[in-house]
Design a protein around this motif. Sequence first.
Motif, PDB file in Angstrom:
ATOM      1  N   ALA A 130       0.855  -1.177   0.000  1.00 18.34           N
ATOM      2  CA  ALA A 130       0.000   0.000   0.000  1.00 18.34           C
ATOM      3  C   ALA A 130       0.891   1.227   0.000  1.00 18.34           C
ATOM      4  O   ALA A 130       1.806   1.333   0.812  1.00 18.34           O
ATOM      5  CB  ALA A 130      -0.890  -0.006   1.237  1.00 18.34           C
ATOM      6  N   CYS A 131       0.666   2.134  -0.931  1.00 22.03           N
ATOM      7  CA  CYS A 131       1.416   3.380  -0.886  1.00 22.03           C
ATOM      8  C   CYS A 131       0.683   4.486  -1.618  1.00 22.03           C
ATOM      9  O   CYS A 131      -0.171   4.248  -2.476  1.00 22.03           O
ATOM     10  CB  CYS A 131       2.842   3.223  -1.411  1.00 22.03           C
ATOM     11  N   GLU A 132       1.010   5.689  -1.217  1.00 16.91           N
ATOM     12  CA  GLU A 132       0.372   6.877  -1.760  1.00 16.91           C
ATOM     13  C   GLU A 132       1.516   7.819  -2.131  1.00 16.91           C
ATOM     14  O   GLU A 132       2.419   8.020  -1.332  1.00 16.91           O
ATOM     15  CB  GLU A 132      -0.498   7.486  -0.659  1.00 16.91           C
ATOM     16  N   ALA A 133       1.487   8.346  -3.345  1.00 18.56           N
ATOM     17  CA  ALA A 133       2.595   9.185  -3.809  1.00 18.56           C
ATOM     18  C   ALA A 133       2.093  10.578  -4.168  1.00 18.56           C
ATOM     19  O   ALA A 133       1.006  10.735  -4.733  1.00 18.56           O
ATOM     20  CB  ALA A 133       3.260   8.543  -5.023  1.00 18.56           C
ATOM     21  N   LEU A 134       2.909  11.590  -3.822  1.00 10.50           N
ATOM     22  CA  LEU A 134       2.557  12.981  -4.117  1.00 10.50           C
ATOM     23  C   LEU A 134       3.660  13.615  -4.953  1.00 10.50           C
ATOM     24  O   LEU A 134       4.838  13.293  -4.779  1.00 10.50           O
ATOM     25  CB  LEU A 134       2.404  13.783  -2.815  1.00 10.50           C
ATOM     26  N   ASP A 135       3.288  14.542  -5.821  1.00 11.09           N
ATOM     27  CA  ASP A 135       4.298  15.200  -6.652  1.00 11.09           C
ATOM     28  C   ASP A 135       4.907  16.399  -5.908  1.00 11.09           C
ATOM     29  O   ASP A 135       4.638  16.611  -4.724  1.00 11.09           O
ATOM     30  CB  ASP A 135       3.722  15.594  -8.020  1.00 11.09           C
ATOM     31  N   ALA A 136       5.741  17.168  -6.615  1.00  9.39           N
ATOM     32  CA  ALA A 136       6.480  18.256  -5.980  1.00  9.39           C
ATOM     33  C   ALA A 136       5.566  19.286  -5.343  1.00  9.39           C
ATOM     34  O   ALA A 136       5.920  19.934  -4.360  1.00  9.39           O
ATOM     35  CB  ALA A 136       7.381  18.924  -7.015  1.00  9.39           C
ATOM     36  N   ALA A 137       4.376  19.455  -5.911  1.00 11.28           N
ATOM     37  CA  ALA A 137       3.456  20.447  -5.388  1.00 11.28           C
ATOM     38  C   ALA A 137       2.452  19.839  -4.419  1.00 11.28           C
ATOM     39  O   ALA A 137       1.484  20.496  -4.027  1.00 11.28           O
ATOM     40  CB  ALA A 137       2.718  21.128  -6.554  1.00 11.28           C
ATOM     41  N   GLY A 138       2.675  18.573  -4.038  1.00  7.60           N
ATOM     42  CA  GLY A 138       1.793  17.931  -3.070  1.00  7.60           C
ATOM     43  C   GLY A 138       0.527  17.356  -3.684  1.00  7.60           C
ATOM     44  O   GLY A 138      -0.410  17.017  -2.972  1.00  7.60           O
ATOM     45  N   ARG A 139       0.503  17.233  -5.021  1.00  8.05           N
ATOM     46  CA  ARG A 139      -0.683  16.682  -5.677  1.00  8.05           C
ATOM     47  C   ARG A 139      -0.551  15.160  -5.773  1.00  8.05           C
ATOM     48  O   ARG A 139       0.521  14.650  -6.096  1.00  8.05           O
ATOM     49  CB  ARG A 139      -0.836  17.272  -7.083  1.00  8.05           C
ATOM     50  N   PRO A 140      -1.631  14.433  -5.490  1.00 12.40           N
ATOM     51  CA  PRO A 140      -1.557  12.969  -5.550  1.00 12.40           C
ATOM     52  C   PRO A 140      -1.204  12.505  -6.965  1.00 12.40           C
ATOM     53  O   PRO A 140      -1.710  13.047  -7.948  1.00 12.40           O
ATOM     54  CB  PRO A 140      -2.970  12.516  -5.185  1.00 12.40           C
ATOM     55  N   LEU A 141      -0.345  11.493  -7.036  1.00 11.03           N
ATOM     56  CA  LEU A 141       0.003  10.896  -8.319  1.00 11.03           C
ATOM     57  C   LEU A 141      -0.815   9.618  -8.480  1.00 11.03           C
ATOM     58  O   LEU A 141      -1.074   8.917  -7.508  1.00 11.03           O
ATOM     59  CB  LEU A 141       1.496  10.578  -8.355  1.00 11.03           C
ATOM     60  N   PRO A 142      -1.218   9.317  -9.687  1.00  9.85           N
ATOM     61  CA  PRO A 142      -2.069   8.133  -9.898  1.00  9.85           C
ATOM     62  C   PRO A 142      -1.322   6.835  -9.568  1.00  9.85           C
ATOM     63  O   PRO A 142      -0.137   6.760  -9.746  1.00  9.85           O
ATOM     64  CB  PRO A 142      -2.414   8.205 -11.384  1.00  9.85           C
TER      65      PRO A 142
END
Lengths: 205, 206
Positions: free
Chosen positions: A193-205
């Motif tokens: 299970a993992c959740e990833a965010l981009d440089a601006a804190g937006r969730p990545l698919p």
Amino acid sequence: MPGPAYVVRTPRLLLRCWSPADAPLLDAALAAGLDHLRPWLPWVKDEPEPLDARVARLRWFRGAFDLGHDFVYGIFTPDGGEVVGGTGLHTRQGPGAREIGYWIAAPHLGRGYATEAVAALTRVAVEIDGARRVEIRCDPLNERSVRVPRKLGFVHDGTLRARQRTADGEPRDTMVWTMLAGELAASPCAAAACEALDAAGRPLP
Amino acid sequence: MPPGPAYTILTPRLTVRCWEPADAQAFMDACAESRDHLLRWLPWMKDEPLPLDDQVRRMRALRGAFDAGQGFIHGIFERESGALLGGIGSHADVGPGARELGGWMAAGALRRGYTLEAAAAVVRVCFEVDGLVRVEMHCDPHNEVSLRVPARLGFVREATLRARDFLEDGTPSDSVVWSLFAEDYPASPCASQEVEAYDAIGRRLL
């Protein structure tokens, strides 16, 4: 291609791009003991590093991350209050590939944290960065390290003879473990299970 | 004193700091607001506002260059509200020990002395933290707002170089070169600018 992932959350860990302000936290984690790392990581012989050198190193890591050259992550407790270790998605194995390295601070050994972090980064490498191959290299004598790719379903492609040097300058072998993108779905990593965010804190698919 | 560079510079009214990817939306909004007043002087404004993903990439590139020691571009924010007002940075392409200082202000932030305050602060950092021997400013001879900044800060107008830059439509434009040398800096108005400067982990530099 979206990404890179600046923040990756797993059930028990926070992985994120280092910030120079993490220098004191990193100091504390390394001050807790280095004997378990000394045989395997050449940089340990330069520890403890002065604070200015530490800050310069973390600036270098974040700069390379921002410029898209290499992706070194700190591993933290979920609240970000303590450094658990370090890991990275390295680009040195060529185009379309990511190499994952990892170390865990002494107080956090033996809880499967490296496996949890590597499983998540393997997914990030394939699903976000579009890597066709994820690679882990380790010394065959480093049993704790070898367990990580083995548990996660990486394939032991082979052991290269005398490809690295120990901190003392002695030659040592290097195991190469790989997971091809097409193998991820059937591997234990797929269940991570993992959740990833981009440089601006937006969730990545 | 810890080594620089200064990631954060505080003046009475402003926070001048290294960009963060999270500033992307504010940067995009500022470009949208200010495009028309800046396009004449900043050709890169032509394609603004670019989509948010491009702005995030730009913020990453600026912070990456800052961390790698390749260029020091700061955002200018109102200290009290955190609102983005503009940008200012020094470029290391004018010779050893020297940097060129340039910047822009959003349309809504003009005529309040913010530009002078930010520029004087960065000049102080250039000399007192970075140990430079010379700071330059280059501007278009028709850009009256920009010309006032080096004039008010004690820079010397050295020359107008012909056809050194290009406008957005490709027309060549002249460039006025101003400079301030380290030995003249203590007597310049910059030296009395109230400033605090902090390194990458918040240690005080000035």
